[in-house]
Write a protein that holds these residues in place. Structure first.
Motif, PDB file in Angstrom:
ATOM      1  N   ASP A 148      35.088  84.264  21.956  1.00 32.67           N
ATOM      2  CA  ASP A 148      34.167  83.971  21.455  1.00 32.67           C
ATOM      3  C   ASP A 148      34.016  82.581  20.927  1.00 32.67           C
ATOM      4  N   ARG A 149      35.295  82.299  20.564  1.00 30.89           N
ATOM      5  CA  ARG A 149      35.424  80.817  19.942  1.00 30.89           C
ATOM      6  C   ARG A 149      36.752  80.101  20.855  1.00 30.89           C
ATOM      7  N   CYS A 150      37.317  80.447  21.333  1.00 27.39           N
ATOM      8  CA  CYS A 150      38.200  79.970  22.121  1.00 27.39           C
ATOM      9  C   CYS A 150      37.935  77.843  22.716  1.00 27.39           C
ATOM     10  N   ALA A 151      38.718  77.669  22.674  1.00 25.61           N
ATOM     11  CA  ALA A 151      39.059  76.225  23.541  1.00 25.61           C
ATOM     12  C   ALA A 151      40.052  76.767  24.992  1.00 25.61           C
ATOM     13  N   LEU A 152      40.902  77.115  24.553  1.00 28.51           N
ATOM     14  CA  LEU A 152      41.897  78.055  25.814  1.00 28.51           C
ATOM     15  C   LEU A 152      41.729  78.783  25.713  1.00 28.51           C
ATOM     16  N   PHE A 153      41.820  79.999  26.628  1.00 31.07           N
ATOM     17  CA  PHE A 153      42.574  81.407  27.509  1.00 31.07           C
ATOM     18  C   PHE A 153      43.462  81.214  28.547  1.00 31.07           C
ATOM     19  N   LEU A 154      44.819  81.576  28.194  1.00 33.94           N
ATOM     20  CA  LEU A 154      45.905  81.576  28.557  1.00 33.94           C
ATOM     21  C   LEU A 154      46.554  83.459  29.475  1.00 33.94           C
ATOM     22  N   SER A 155      45.859  83.720  30.382  1.00 35.06           N
ATOM     23  CA  SER A 155      46.343  85.174  30.474  1.00 35.06           C
ATOM     24  C   SER A 155      48.046  85.205  31.327  1.00 35.06           C
ATOM     25  N   ILE A 156      48.632  86.236  30.576  1.00 33.69           N
ATOM     26  CA  ILE A 156      50.078  85.415  31.346  1.00 33.69           C
ATOM     27  C   ILE A 156      50.598  87.075  31.661  1.00 33.69           C
ATOM     28  N   GLY A 157      51.134  87.098  32.710  1.00 31.67           N
ATOM     29  CA  GLY A 157      52.215  88.566  33.232  1.00 31.67           C
ATOM     30  C   GLY A 157      50.960  89.181  33.260  1.00 31.67           C
ATOM     31  N   THR A 158      49.649  89.757  33.653  1.00 32.67           N
ATOM     32  CA  THR A 158      48.766  91.069  33.921  1.00 32.67           C
ATOM     33  C   THR A 158      47.804  90.774  35.269  1.00 32.67           C
ATOM     34  N   SER A 159      48.169  92.181  35.560  1.00 33.81           N
ATOM     35  CA  SER A 159      47.868  92.415  37.307  1.00 33.81           C
ATOM     36  C   SER A 159      46.178  92.315  36.951  1.00 33.81           C
TER      37      SER A 159
END
Ligand code: APR
Length: 243
Positions: free
Chosen positions: A171-182
């Motif tokens: 809820d608070r983030c300015a950046l969401f990175l998703s790495i290596g997941t299907s």
């Protein structure tokens, strides 16, 4: 010129980040679920049916993880560097049960699916370090009960760890990175939709191929983690979070 945005950042990792360290993913053609029936080894029912089979499955993976040629790769190292440079702004949530993020130096880390090198007492919920040949028939060092030790791993149908802390960070983030997941398994697969619902963060997928949730991300970077993750971290440290 406004200063570069530096966070807060939530990073989600999956098995793909550890592939180039020599650990198998689950759903690639050569993945674990192509060889083993997940119902037998990754469900409470499977453990109740045949605890020895389950212990042997995880003991085999523990020994693999502890072999000399399995160590953090450049992607793990890049995430540890980002946390070191932007301390307190980076929260790393991993679906992985290996310890490669810790060995790379990441500290603000949550294993939402548990940890391969720990066991949990089914009687008192105490968590203990795993050592070779530790199985369900051993006593719990906390409560003394026998026959209740199980892998400290979240199986299908069980509640992942840390969900309140994760929801607050999303809820608070300015950046969401998703790495290596299907993007196959929930609740992790739903994190990007939650961040996008709030609409205040930049969302990026870094993966070998487009995941099931690829269209939900504002940015997609395809390629092996050891190449694309260090490059993306370098960009962040230079230019800040894209607005
Ligand atoms: N670099 C980047 N991504 C890669 C690489 C690589 N070298 N190799 C594979 N990948 C990608 C694959 O394309 C795939 O999208 O990593 C992803 C791995 O997906 P899965 O095998 O489904 O693993 P994961 O998404 O972590 O599974 C989630 O499912 O079985 C449960 O609890 C288990 O935590 C696991 C959860």
């Amino acid at each position: 010129m406004s200063p570069p945005r530096t966070g807060p950042i939530v990073i989600l990792t999956g098995a793909g980040i550890s592939k180039e360290s020599g650990l198998d993913t689950f759903r690639d053609a050569d993945g674990i679920w192509a060889r083993v029936n997940l119902e037998d080894v990754a469900t409470p029912e499977g453990f109740a049916r045949d605890p020895e089979l389950v212990q042997a499955f995880y003991n085999d993976r523990r020994r693999g993880l502890q072999s000399d040629n399995v160590r953090p790769n450049a992607a793990h190292d890049a995430l540890a560097r980002l946390e070191a440079e932007w301390a307190d702004e980076v929260f790393l949530v991993t679906q992985n049960i290996d310890d490669l993020h810790e060995r790379a130096g990441s500290r603000n880390l949550l294993h939402m699916h548990g940890e391969l090198l720990k066991v949990r007492c089914g009687a008192c919920a105490a968590v203990h370090p795993w050592h070779d040949n530790l199985g369900a028939e051993h006593d719990c060092a906390a409560c003394g009960e026998t026959g209740h030790l199980r892998p400290d791993i979240v199986w299908f149908g069980e509640m992942p760890f840390g969900m309140e802390r994760i929801a607050d960070a999303l809820d608070r983030c300015a950046l969401f990175l998703s790495i290596g997941t299907s993007g196959t398994v929930y609740p992790a697969a739903g994190f990007v939709a939650e961040v996008e619902r709030l609409g205040q963060a930049h969302t990026v997928e870094l993966n070998m191929e487009a995941s099931l949730g690829a269209t939900l991300f504002r940015e997609s970077v395809l390629g092996p983690a050891t190449r694309v993750v260090p490059a993306y971290v370098e960009r962040l440290l230079t230019d800040g979070i894209p607005r």
